[in-house]
Write an enzyme that holds these catalytic residues in place. Structure first.
Site, PDB file in Angstrom:
ATOM      1  N   GLU A  63       0.817  -1.219   0.000  1.00  0.00           N
ATOM      2  CA  GLU A  63       0.000   0.000   0.000  1.00  0.00           C
ATOM      3  C   GLU A  63       0.850   1.268   0.000  1.00  0.00           C
ATOM      4  O   GLU A  63       0.798   2.091   0.924  1.00  0.00           O
ATOM      5  CB  GLU A  63      -0.975  -0.019   1.184  1.00  0.00           C
ATOM      6  CG  GLU A  63      -1.953  -1.176   1.098  1.00  0.00           C
ATOM      7  CD  GLU A  63      -2.994  -1.199   2.211  1.00  0.00           C
ATOM      8  OE1 GLU A  63      -2.909  -0.378   3.145  1.00  0.00           O
ATOM      9  OE2 GLU A  63      -3.908  -2.047   2.137  1.00  0.00           O
TER      10      GLU A  63
ATOM     11  N   GLU B 243      -4.820  -8.527  -0.736  1.00  0.00           N
ATOM     12  CA  GLU B 243      -5.643  -8.521   0.469  1.00  0.00           C
ATOM     13  C   GLU B 243      -7.090  -8.334   0.036  1.00  0.00           C
ATOM     14  O   GLU B 243      -7.372  -7.522  -0.848  1.00  0.00           O
ATOM     15  CB  GLU B 243      -5.263  -7.373   1.415  1.00  0.00           C
ATOM     16  CG  GLU B 243      -3.871  -7.430   1.991  1.00  0.00           C
ATOM     17  CD  GLU B 243      -3.573  -6.235   2.899  1.00  0.00           C
ATOM     18  OE1 GLU B 243      -4.544  -5.506   3.266  1.00  0.00           O
ATOM     19  OE2 GLU B 243      -2.397  -6.016   3.231  1.00  0.00           O
TER      20      GLU B 243
END
Length: 686
Positions: free
Chosen positions: A298, A418
């Site tokens: 991220e 994810e």
């Protein structure tokens, strides 16, 4: 221009000095050879299978010269038959099958991929075809090289599609090696080999091991990783590989702890970044090709002028990562490397920026990664997002379609590194209603599978109880697991509410068949009787008053019975028969730091809450909506018999009167009025 076939020259002047110091290697050169005229690779996947039938997805990558029309041929070994096809015309002569391009997809450029699918039938078995030929030439997965099985599940050094496909499905060892400051700091136990063996036994083929390195290395300029920490990471990696799992490791919370300052502190951050990846690369240089590296989790950056600069600096870091890992040699020369979008987000701009990076890198063994936590209002239960509705599904479909079109259709595999819903958590029950969550899980599995995406469930302990090696909700796991290979039927709700004292009448539910057939209702081992207990008209299932009265028993508040709707494939759909009356609330006095409304729930469950001022405007946080965020702003406590209004709610409520409307899952709405004066709060019914 196709970004995968483009050849560009990257300007890397700002990286050279740091990389040279970090790697102490000479530059790496590549040579290109004349392209052969023919060559192809085929990915054939059975995306769904049921008794007597199946669905297959086929992706054909042209490795040779451009073609203006195509015929793909194969032989079914067990007499399977194609019954319906899309994106191609399929014909058969005995067991020999030929798929011919449609009018609009006959032209396939070098390196481009064309896809089609079909439904088929089978009897004795449904093995994958052993070989394919494109326009009469065998598809070997290479151009002019030695043939290799085109449908092998084993990864080849330069076949990222095969590697990523073999990783499906995947599971995250979340909040563990990524926890700060150490492995158990965020509530999970020490990882054991027994845990990893259990994950494999439950059907997972890969494990993502997020690792935060910030607290486990020395200072500049060497940033030497703590030997004990590196040894622990290696131990868990090795245990996972020993269990037959693919493994992905990364730099995790480093992304926001220090990597985010890269735009304003390039030399220091890049040195630290490259020193860490240089050490990690060296430590795992000779590990199996089943070990995968992911550059950054991220990625996000501070102090930039906007997305264009964000894209540029992420591109630089991804390029540095690829260069230094490849230069480290050994297995790293061909190891699958995974690159994220900005924020690991799947908005089209983020995808396009990463696509451009892939074109510039021109590396044959890369994969892209994004994360998916669903439509935000549904994922956290705000703005009335209590149900898995058309808006939530379209968000899912749009996300996965963008990812497929941008990457998969161009031959670049994608890992959903994810996925889950943000606020699904065993420690905060009720945020997401269980049946609505089950629909989400079923849909994610289906839409990812049919688009060729590999999914890795984010599990920080909310799914698997690691201490007991059991699923916290077996039905949730069963739905996830079924979605890997088939669809499951669902319904408009998993709850049927009945009154405690008044007459019981019939109730209806709408079935979501998802291409399956309804096969009946069952309670335990006993089948309910069609006609007497239920009727079916199209997709409308009606439970008769007589059956409901029997199932409700003495009609104590709460769940009286659970029945299952069964379908031709997948897992059964649970339906709870619940007795409930209108909830009753009482006057209350408290403060903005502690305010609880006494509530007799009487068998019902809270779904959401609205808050409005006397003039009808929205009150409280997130004032773009009257519906507040479940648990963050309000929290039911069924044991204590209260609804708590949190300090976070009152922090953004003006003094004066506010009308609250509590929405319950039975459909009941209860109005309540609070008055805030400074830190004092009073409440009354109505």
């Amino acid at each position: 221009m196709d970004v995968w076939s483009a050849r560009r020259t990257r300007s890397r002047a700002g990286l050279v000095a740091v990389l040279a110091a970090a790697l102490l290697v000479a530059g790496v050169t590549t040579a290109t050879s004349a392209q052969a005229a023919t060559g192809c690779r085929v990915m054939y996947a059975v995306s769904a299978q049921w008794s007597g039938g199946f669905t297959a997805d086929v992706r054909v990558t042209n490795l040779g010269d451009p073609i203006a029309g195509w015929n793909l041929g194969w032989t079914f070994a067990s007499g399977q038959r194609v019954t319906q096809a899309w994106n191609a015309t399929v014909s058969a002569a005995g067991n020999r099958v030929t798929a011919t391009n449609a009018a609009w997809n006959g032209s396939v450029a070098t390196g481009a991929t064309v896809s089609f699918g079909f439904n088929g039938s089978w009897t004795g078995g449904n093995p994958v075809p052993e070989s394919f030929d494109l326009n009469g030439v065998a598809c070997t997965g290479s151009v002019g090289g030695s043939p290799s099985p085109s449908t092998s599940a084993s990864p080849r050094p330069a076949d990222p599609q095969a590697t990523v496909a073999a990783m499906q499905p995947g599971w995250n060892l979340g909040n563990t090696l990524d926890a700060i400051p150490d492995e158990t700091a965020w509530g999970n136990p020490l990882t054991t080999q027994a845990l990893l063996r259990h994950v494999k036994a439950q059907g997972y083929n890969s494990i993502r091991i997020p690792v935060t390195w910030s607290n486990h290395h020395g200072g500049a300029p060497d940033y030497t990783i703590d030997a004990a920490w590196l040894s622990r990471v290696r131990q868990i990696v090795d245990w996972s590989l020993a269990e037959g799992l693919y493994v992905m490791i990364n730099l995790h919370h480093d992304s926001w702890q220090w990597i985010n300052t890269y735009p304003s502190d390039r030399t220091v951050v890049l040195n630290r970044y490259t020193r860490l990846w240089t050490q990690i690369s060296a430590a795992f240089r000779d590990h199996s090709g089943k070990l995968v590296f992911e550059s950054i989790n991220e990625p996000q950056f501070a102090g930039t002028s906007g997305d264009e600069q964000n894209y540029q600096v992420l591109d630089e870091l991804n390029a540095a990562f690829v260069d230094l890992v490849r230069a480290s040699g050994g297995g790293n020369a061909t190891r699958l490397l995974v690159l994220p979008t900005l924020y690991t987000n799947a908005d089209q701009g983020r995808l396009d920026a990463l696509a451009a990076s892939f074109g510039e890198l021109d590396d044959p063994n890369l994969a892209a990664t994004v994360h998916f936590y669903g439509y935000w209002p549904f994922s956290v239960n705000i703005a009335g997002g209590t149900r898995y509705d058309a808006t939530v599904e379209q968000d899912l479909i749009g996300t996965f379609d963008r990812v497929r079109t941008t990457f998969v259709d161009r031959g670049i595999p994608v890992i959903i590194g994810e996925w889950a819903l943000l606020n699904w958590d065993h420690n905060r029950p009720g945020i997401i209603e269980r049946g609505e969550f089950l629909k989400f899980l079923e849909a994610v599995g289906f839409h990812a599978r049919t688009r060729g995406l590999t999914t890795m469930l984010w599990d920080a302990g909310q799914f698997l109880n690691r201490g007991e090696l059991r699923w916290r909700d077996q039905g949730v796991h069963d739905m996830v697991r079924a979605s890997w290979t088939t669809r499951s039927g669902t319904a408009s709700s998993d709850q049927v509410y009945l009154p405690r004292a008044s007459a019981i009448t019939s109730r209806t539910l709408t079935l979501n068949l998802n291409g399956l057939t309804f096969q009946g209702l069952r309670q335990g081992s006993a089948d309910l009787v069609q006609g007497a207990d239920y009727t079916l008209s199209g997709n409308t299932l009606t439970l008769t008053a007589a059956a409901l009265a029997r199932l409700a028993g003495n009609r104590a508040y709460g769940v009286n019975a659970t029945i299952e709707a069964r379908f031709s494939a997948g897992v059964p759909w649970p339906i709870s028969i619940i007795t409930a009356d209108r909830p009753v609330q009482a006057a209350a006095t408290g403060t903005t730091g502690s305010f609880a409304i006494r509530t007799q729930f009487r068998g019902d469950q809270l779904a959401t809450m609205e808050a409005r001022y006397a003039d009808g405007s929205n009150a409280g946080p997130a004032n773009w909506t009257p519906f507040k965020e479940f648990w963050t702003h309000l929290q039911p406590d069924y044991t204590a018999g209260t609804v708590l209004l949190k300090p976070e709610f009152f922090a953004e409520v003006n003094d004066g009167a506010v009308t609250l409307t509590f929405h319950f899952w039975s459909g009941t709405q209860v109005a309540y009025r609070i008055t805030k004066s400074g830190t004092t709060v009073t409440g009354a019914v109505g």
